[in-house]
Design an enzyme around this catalytic site. Structure first.
Site, PDB file in Angstrom:
ATOM      1  N   CYS A   1       0.960  -1.305  -0.147  1.00  0.00           N
ATOM      2  CA  CYS A   1       0.037  -0.141  -0.161  1.00  0.00           C
ATOM      3  C   CYS A   1       0.893   1.087   0.129  1.00  0.00           C
ATOM      4  O   CYS A   1       0.673   2.294  -0.688  1.00  0.00           O
ATOM      5  CB  CYS A   1      -0.894   0.143   1.356  1.00  0.00           C
ATOM      6  SG  CYS A   1      -2.127  -1.141   1.338  1.00  0.00           S
ATOM      7  N   HIS A   2       1.923   1.454   0.931  1.00  0.00           N
ATOM      8  CA  HIS A   2       2.777   2.377   1.100  1.00  0.00           C
ATOM      9  C   HIS A   2       4.054   2.438   0.025  1.00  0.00           C
ATOM     10  O   HIS A   2       5.219   2.104   0.569  1.00  0.00           O
ATOM     11  CB  HIS A   2       3.211   2.675   2.485  1.00  0.00           C
ATOM     12  CG  HIS A   2       2.135   2.762   3.704  1.00  0.00           C
ATOM     13  ND1 HIS A   2       1.340   3.959   3.639  1.00  0.00           N
ATOM     14  CD2 HIS A   2       1.543   1.709   4.255  1.00  0.00           C
ATOM     15  CE1 HIS A   2       0.486   3.581   4.745  1.00  0.00           C
ATOM     16  NE2 HIS A   2       0.577   2.319   5.030  1.00  0.00           N
TER      17      HIS A   2
ATOM     18  N   CYS B   1      -3.048  -0.996  11.556  1.00  0.00           N
ATOM     19  CA  CYS B   1      -2.856  -1.523  10.136  1.00  0.00           C
ATOM     20  C   CYS B   1      -2.620  -3.182  10.139  1.00  0.00           C
ATOM     21  O   CYS B   1      -3.236  -3.748   9.237  1.00  0.00           O
ATOM     22  CB  CYS B   1      -1.826  -0.842   9.384  1.00  0.00           C
ATOM     23  SG  CYS B   1      -1.811   0.134   8.184  1.00  0.00           S
TER      24      CYS B   1
ATOM     25  N   CYS C   1       5.453  16.248  36.627  1.00  0.00           N
ATOM     26  CA  CYS C   1       6.194  16.242  35.497  1.00  0.00           C
ATOM     27  C   CYS C   1       7.106  17.488  35.346  1.00  0.00           C
ATOM     28  O   CYS C   1       8.200  17.649  35.217  1.00  0.00           O
ATOM     29  CB  CYS C   1       5.801  15.825  34.111  1.00  0.00           C
ATOM     30  SG  CYS C   1       4.852  14.276  34.419  1.00  0.00           S
TER      31      CYS C   1
ATOM     32  N   CYS D   1      10.341  18.968  37.524  1.00  0.00           N
ATOM     33  CA  CYS D   1      11.649  18.561  36.744  1.00  0.00           C
ATOM     34  C   CYS D   1      11.785  19.299  35.420  1.00  0.00           C
ATOM     35  O   CYS D   1      12.734  19.820  35.155  1.00  0.00           O
ATOM     36  CB  CYS D   1      11.843  17.130  36.858  1.00  0.00           C
ATOM     37  SG  CYS D   1      12.076  16.486  38.529  1.00  0.00           S
ATOM     38  N   HIS D   2      10.804  18.904  34.497  1.00  0.00           N
ATOM     39  CA  HIS D   2      11.197  19.159  33.033  1.00  0.00           C
ATOM     40  C   HIS D   2      10.820  20.344  32.446  1.00  0.00           C
ATOM     41  O   HIS D   2      10.789  20.995  31.440  1.00  0.00           O
ATOM     42  CB  HIS D   2      10.291  18.220  32.406  1.00  0.00           C
ATOM     43  CG  HIS D   2      10.816  16.626  32.441  1.00  0.00           C
ATOM     44  ND1 HIS D   2      12.024  16.244  32.046  1.00  0.00           N
ATOM     45  CD2 HIS D   2      10.466  15.458  33.318  1.00  0.00           C
ATOM     46  CE1 HIS D   2      12.358  14.911  32.535  1.00  0.00           C
ATOM     47  NE2 HIS D   2      11.235  14.729  33.224  1.00  0.00           N
TER      48      HIS D   2
ATOM     49  N   ARG E   1       9.959   4.575  28.827  1.00  0.00           N
ATOM     50  CA  ARG E   1      10.845   5.591  29.462  1.00  0.00           C
ATOM     51  C   ARG E   1       9.661   6.534  30.299  1.00  0.00           C
ATOM     52  O   ARG E   1      10.233   6.780  31.366  1.00  0.00           O
ATOM     53  CB  ARG E   1      11.054   6.899  28.430  1.00  0.00           C
ATOM     54  CG  ARG E   1      11.991   7.832  28.973  1.00  0.00           C
ATOM     55  CD  ARG E   1      13.289   7.468  29.547  1.00  0.00           C
ATOM     56  NE  ARG E   1      14.025   8.429  30.625  1.00  0.00           N
ATOM     57  CZ  ARG E   1      13.820   8.567  31.678  1.00  0.00           C
ATOM     58  NH1 ARG E   1      12.706   8.017  32.339  1.00  0.00           N
ATOM     59  NH2 ARG E   1      14.173   9.495  32.510  1.00  0.00           N
TER      60      ARG E   1
ATOM     61  N   CYS F   1      10.073   6.923  34.267  1.00  0.00           N
ATOM     62  CA  CYS F   1       9.654   8.036  35.072  1.00  0.00           C
ATOM     63  C   CYS F   1       8.726   7.944  36.223  1.00  0.00           C
ATOM     64  O   CYS F   1       8.969   8.654  37.202  1.00  0.00           O
ATOM     65  CB  CYS F   1       9.340   9.139  34.179  1.00  0.00           C
ATOM     66  SG  CYS F   1      10.294  10.982  34.021  1.00  0.00           S
TER      67      CYS F   1
END
Lengths: 278, 107
Positions: free
Chosen positions: A96-97, A131, A194, A197-198, A235, A239
């Site tokens: 398809c792709h 898919c 979150c 810290c971020h 990840r 956290c």
């Protein structure tokens, strides 16, 4: 913000001196304090940088060098899987792709997005699984399987260098709001959000690593800590464990909404998959 | 996919020149020792030796131990003599070997 003590980023601001009858000095200091709080509390005003900017120069060179970045093994495997016919009647993805280098270039910059048919939020992994189940009539690979990681890494690598541009309006808006709320909510035994810290402690050290803005534009990434390629949700689970909060299921609605919010924060930053991280 | 290798050489070199050869390997390098859940331990399974042969001679040999990370990367240099294949052979615990060749073109 709660008034409980904790490593809040507002405590980073210079403290205003105690009032001692010297009005103007106090007022200036107070204005500086206000300005500082306003800037650090609003992520839109802070410049969001990609995770690469927090790597050592050596690791950055390794990431850029295809002959040294192990993530490209996964990209290679994904490319093979993409053109391999599945068992039974199904077609290979490439059926398809055709010419994925053109047709799927930039696709990863628009995920997570709301699936028009079901109205649910899907990320790149979810779209590949969809898919595979609906079009190829194959059993799903499952989150974090080497096959799904490879295909995701390959598809994302086709958008390398293109800016992230997820939609946060229309049907995506409630998911975006949920992700934002997740990002800002204090959680876990350490009572951290979150954001603390971020946004608030970016550039400072945590266990020998440098805290980044947490944009996730390099995932699936090769982490030295894992000796392996892993998904963004792996990840995020790490956290959650770090702040001793509930770890949600990889691919689950909580992390999907958060992924959308992170992608929206990272708007304009280039896709870096397969990135290297510590 | 347990094993794969990416070998990088310059496209062509002049005779007598020093060539840098870079080898990135995909391998879990399982150090073993964990419980297998049945009272025993999982055996170590790492690539314990890499040898490279060029123009009939061994030009590089590396013994690897459990301290080597997964997906090891090594680079070394050799002097270009003649156009020919550099043959890399990895020896894995349990006796399996993997071989890859890379063509060095000397002008």
């Amino acid at each position: 913000m709660s008034d409980r003590p904790g490593p809040s980023f507002e405590t980073q601001a210079p403290l205003a001196p105690q009032a001692e009858g010297c009005g103007s000095r106090t007022r200036i200091a107070f204005l500086i304090l206000l300005a500082f709080v306003a800037v650090s509390a609003n992520p839109a005003l802070a410049e969001i940088k990609s995770g690469t900017d927090f790597l050592s120069p050596e690791l950055r060179r390794q990431q850029a060098d295809e002959t040294r970045n192990p993530g490209f093994f996964w990209v290679e495997q994904g490319r093979e899987l993409f053109s391999r016919r599945p068992a039974g009647e199904g077609q290979a993805c490439i059926g398809c792709h055709v010419e994925p280098q053109q047709s799927l270039r930039g696709a990863a910059t628009r995920y997570p997005q709301v699936d028009a048919a079901t109205g649910r939020l899907v990320n790149l992994e979810g779209r590949i699984e969809q898919c595979r189940v609906e079009r190829q009539s194959q059993p799903a690979f499952g989150y974090e399987t080497p096959e799904l990681l490879s295909l995701t890494a390959y598809l994302a690598s086709l958008s390398r260098g293109l800016p992230m541009q997820v939609r946060t309006d229309g049907p995506a808006q409630p998911y975006y709001e949920a992700g934002k709320a997740f990002f800002e909510r204090r959680q876990g035994q350490l009572n951290l959000s979150c954001q603390q810290c971020h946004d608030g402690l970016v550039g400072q050290k945590l266990r020998g690593d440098t805290i980044s803005h947490g944009t996730g534009t390099g995932y699936p990434a090769y982490r030295l800590e894992w000796n392996d390629v892993g998904s963004l949700h792996r990840r995020l689970r790490a956290c959650s464990l770090g702040v001793r909060a509930t770890q949600f299921e990889a691919g689950g609605p909580e992390y999907l909404a958060l992924e959308l919010y992170l992608a929206a924060r990272a708007r304009g930053l280039p896709v870096e998959t397969p990135a290297m991280r510590r | 996919m347990n094993f794969n290798a990416r070998i990088s050489l310059p496209a062509s070199v002049r005779a007598g020149e020093i060539v840098e050869i870079k080898v990135l390997t995909r391998h879990p390098m399982d150090r073993g020792g964990q419980s297998d859940g049945k009272g025993g331990t999982v055996p170590r399974k790492i690539l314990n030796r890499l040898t490279a042969t060029y123009a009939g001679e061994t030009i590089f040999r590396l013994d690897m131990h459990t301290g080597v990370a997964a997906n090891p990367f090594v680079s070394f240099t050799t002097r270009a003599i003649e156009t020919g294949d550099i043959v890399f052979e990895w020896r894995e615990d349990g006796g399996a070997t993997y071989t890859r060749t890379a063509r060095l073109t000397v002008t």
